[in-house]
Design a protein around this motif. Structure first.
Motif, short mmCIF file in Angstrom:
data_model
loop_
_atom_site.label_atom_id
_atom_site.label_comp_id
_atom_site.label_asym_id
_atom_site.label_seq_id
_atom_site.Cartn_x
_atom_site.Cartn_y
_atom_site.Cartn_z
N GLY A 174 0.81 -1.21 0.00
CA GLY A 174 0.00 0.00 0.00
C GLY A 174 0.84 1.26 0.00
N HIS A 175 0.22 2.35 -0.39
CA HIS A 175 0.94 3.63 -0.54
C HIS A 175 1.37 4.21 0.80
CE1 HIS A 175 0.54 4.25 -4.90
NE2 HIS A 175 -0.61 3.59 -4.77
N ASP A 176 0.66 3.91 1.89
CA ASP A 176 1.07 4.43 3.20
C ASP A 176 2.45 3.89 3.58
OD1 ASP A 176 -1.23 5.84 3.43
OD2 ASP A 176 -2.25 4.38 4.72
N VAL A 177 2.65 2.59 3.35
CA VAL A 177 3.95 1.99 3.63
C VAL A 177 5.00 2.56 2.68
CG1 VAL A 177 5.28 -0.16 3.66
CG2 VAL A 177 2.94 -0.13 4.55
N GLY A 178 4.62 2.72 1.41
CA GLY A 178 5.53 3.31 0.43
C GLY A 178 5.96 4.70 0.82
N ASP A 179 5.02 5.49 1.34
CA ASP A 179 5.36 6.85 1.78
C ASP A 179 6.34 6.82 2.95
OD1 ASP A 179 3.71 7.87 -0.13
OD2 ASP A 179 2.07 8.40 1.22
N THR A 180 6.17 5.86 3.85
CA THR A 180 7.10 5.73 4.97
C THR A 180 8.52 5.47 4.48
OG1 THR A 180 5.32 4.85 6.36
CG2 THR A 180 7.59 4.44 7.09
N VAL A 181 8.64 4.63 3.46
CA VAL A 181 9.95 4.34 2.88
C VAL A 181 10.54 5.61 2.26
CG1 VAL A 181 11.19 3.05 1.10
CG2 VAL A 181 9.44 1.91 2.48
N LEU A 182 9.73 6.37 1.55
CA LEU A 182 10.22 7.59 0.91
C LEU A 182 10.72 8.60 1.95
CD1 LEU A 182 7.47 8.07 -1.84
CD2 LEU A 182 9.80 7.22 -2.15
N VAL A 183 10.02 8.70 3.06
CA VAL A 183 10.46 9.60 4.13
C VAL A 183 11.80 9.13 4.71
CG1 VAL A 183 9.93 10.42 6.46
CG2 VAL A 183 8.12 10.35 4.73
#
Length: 543
Positions: A174-183
């Motif tokens: 999911g994109h929430d997990v993806g966003d965490t990685v990007l941060v």
């Protein structure tokens, strides 16, 4: 008694106003405090105890000199003076918006100066917050693409990072997990490079590290970035290894940031093609695949200087008046090394790279020069249409630049029609709306080109300040008279004029003339041609 009571009430009312009120008495060469309201006391420290004192009695010398000079301008010019906001005063405070109004007695002697000052501190804080939002990526808090293009002028080296197979993380977790990685990626870059480098999230899973001054070989920095990804990422309570591919571009001569971005993108494509988890440094002499657009970009960047660009014109005819009323300026490019390049090949490249901004201003200037010649042929009411891209409209100073050009070329805005396409408004409706309102207020005519082929809606037509609709040639070629009639009726209801494009036959001309179409344009009148080859008289007959 009544007068005293009235004055007391008036002063009480002024004391309740949130803006700072100062009344200075003009006493010969002196300016003395006469009244200060509560807000002014809070803002500046001056109070009713200062009544009768001058600026020099109550302020430090540098502040007193500033205030005296400010007020004496009103005394000398004997008119209301407005001072803009946002600069630091000699006492270190932020200035407010001030309006200084002279008060005259029955003998026309200047006796008082009435000043209203508005504290703009909160507004400035808000503006700074908006600036922060404008130039920072909301997720990572790194700089964004806009900041890169507007503020990074002369970088030494640019490193374009792309996370390998990042799409799999979004798809699986999911994109929430993806966003965490990007941060986390952003945090690692910050920890490694700090403020010595400019760090940008370009969008998606692409990041940029900009070395403003090269302190070590590019290969070393690229390897350092790759090493940052050796430590696993915590993805949904799992340890996951990620890798990164890097495209590197070096500023060798006077490459613009757009050119360096393109070079880094080409190098990144090469790095990914070589198996990923690696970097590639762009080399001008290297033979890359899929770089046709880049070749166009390099040539386009010099096209104006080499005088390879030129304009052709296609006339616009008014059937009811049976006269030519205008023309559309069409950009052409004769590349010294490649010959004639079609507009649909180079204009998208110019827009993508930002070169369209300078090219667009060149088009406007040349069209203005040509207008002076065209009006001698077709009359002073002749109007020139110029196409404006979405990139130009997004330029902060676009309206100012446009006005400067037509002022220098001594032409009225009323003689220029600006054409935009439907796709221009899709992603930035509010900004485009504001810009178009400014342009229209200055006298420019706004036309919506290729109407019916894009994303238009009736609500958009009512929101934007559109003067003319240009019906796309595809509708004329189909010969769908009821549909064309409906478009004309709609435009009439919205008080817009209509120009039909792509008129190639006598039958099409007659159909549109009978429908009372305001203007027509197409091969039936003339093919796009050089100015000196335009027909001086147009008589539309039986074809």
């Amino acid at each position: 008694m009544n007068k005293l009571l009235d004055a007391s009430i008036l002063l009480h009312m002024l004391d309740d106003i949130e803006d700072s009120i100062y009344i200075m008495k003009v006493d010969g060469a002196d300016l003395k405090y006469y009244y200060v309201n509560r807000a002014a006391t809070h803002f500046s420290g001056r109070s009713m105890e200062d009544v009768g004192l001058t600026f020099f009695d109550t302020n430090a010398s540098h502040m007193a000199n500033y205030l005296h000079k400010k007020y004496m301008r009103v005394v000398k010019e004997r008119r209301t003076v407005k001072y803009e906001d946002g600069f630091v005063l000699p006492n270190g405070m932020l200035s407010g918006e001030s309006i200084l109004t002279p008060i005259f007695d029955e003998n026309d002697n200047l006796t008082y100066i009435f000043t209203v000052t508005r504290d703009i501190t909160e507004r400035k804080i808000h503006e700074n917050l908006l600036y922060d939002y404008a130039y920072h990526d909301e997720l990572s808090r790194l700089y964004n693409r806009r900041y890169l293009l507007e503020h990074v002028m002369h970088p030494a080296t640019l490193y374009l990072l792309d996370l390998d197979d990042f799409k799999n993380i979004n798809d699986m977790f999911g994109h929430d997990v993806g966003d965490t990685v990007l941060v986390e990626v952003a945090n690692r870059l910050i920890e490694q490079f700090g403020t010595d480098y400019t760090l940008v999230r370009l969008g998606g899973d692409e990041f940029i590290v900009v070395a403003n001054q090269e302190s070590e070989p590019a290969e070393q920095t690229a390897n350092t970035i790759i090493q940052l990804f050796q430590k696993p990422f915590n993805v949904n309570d799992r340890q996951m290894k990620l890798s990164v591919s890097i495209g590197v571009s070096l500023r060798v001569e006077e490459e613009t940031i757009q050119t360096l971005l393109k070079q880094a993108d080409i190098a990144l494509y090469k790095a990914k093609g070589a198996g990923r988890k690696s970097f590639h440094i762009y080399e001008a002499a290297y033979k890359y695949d899929h770089v046709e657009n880049f070749i166009h970009e390099l040539a386009l960047s010099q096209a104006i200087e080499k005088e390879e660009l030129y304009l052709q014109y296609q006339l616009i005819y008014h059937p009811a008046k049976q006269a030519v009323i205008g023309a559309e300026a069409l950009l052409r490019w004769h590349c010294g090394s490649r010959g004639i390049v079609q507009p649909n090949s180079f204009i998208p490249v110019a827009e993508e790279t930002g070169l369209i901004v300078d090219i667009g201003y060149w088009v406007v200037r040349q069209a203005c020069k040509d207008w002076h010649l065209l009006k001698e042929i077709y009359g002073a009411e002749f109007k020139l249409s110029v196409n404006i891209s979405r990139v130009q409209l997004n330029e902060v100073d676009f309206v100012v630049q446009l006005l400067n050009i037509i002022g220098e070329e001594e032409i009225s805005p009323h003689s220029i029609e600006l054409e935009i396409t439907e796709s221009t408004t899709v992603h930035s409706m509010q900004e485009v709306q504001q810009t178009l309102h400014q342009l229209r207020a200055h006298g420019f005519t706004i036309a919506l080109d290729d109407f019916g082929t894009g994303y238009s809606s009736l609500s958009m037509l009512t929101l934007l300040p559109i003067d003319k609709l240009k019906i796309d040639r595809s509708f004329i070629a189909d010969g769908n008279a009821p549909l064309i009639a409906a478009m004309l009726a709609m435009a009439k209801a919205l008080k817009m004029q209509v120009i039909a494009e792509g008129i190639e036959t006598y039958e099409q001309y007659v159909m549109l003339k009978e429908m009372a179409c305001w203007g027509i344009q197409g091969y039936y009148i003339n093919k796009p041609t050089d100015l000196d080859l335009l027909p001086k008289h147009v008589e539309l007959g039986a074809g």
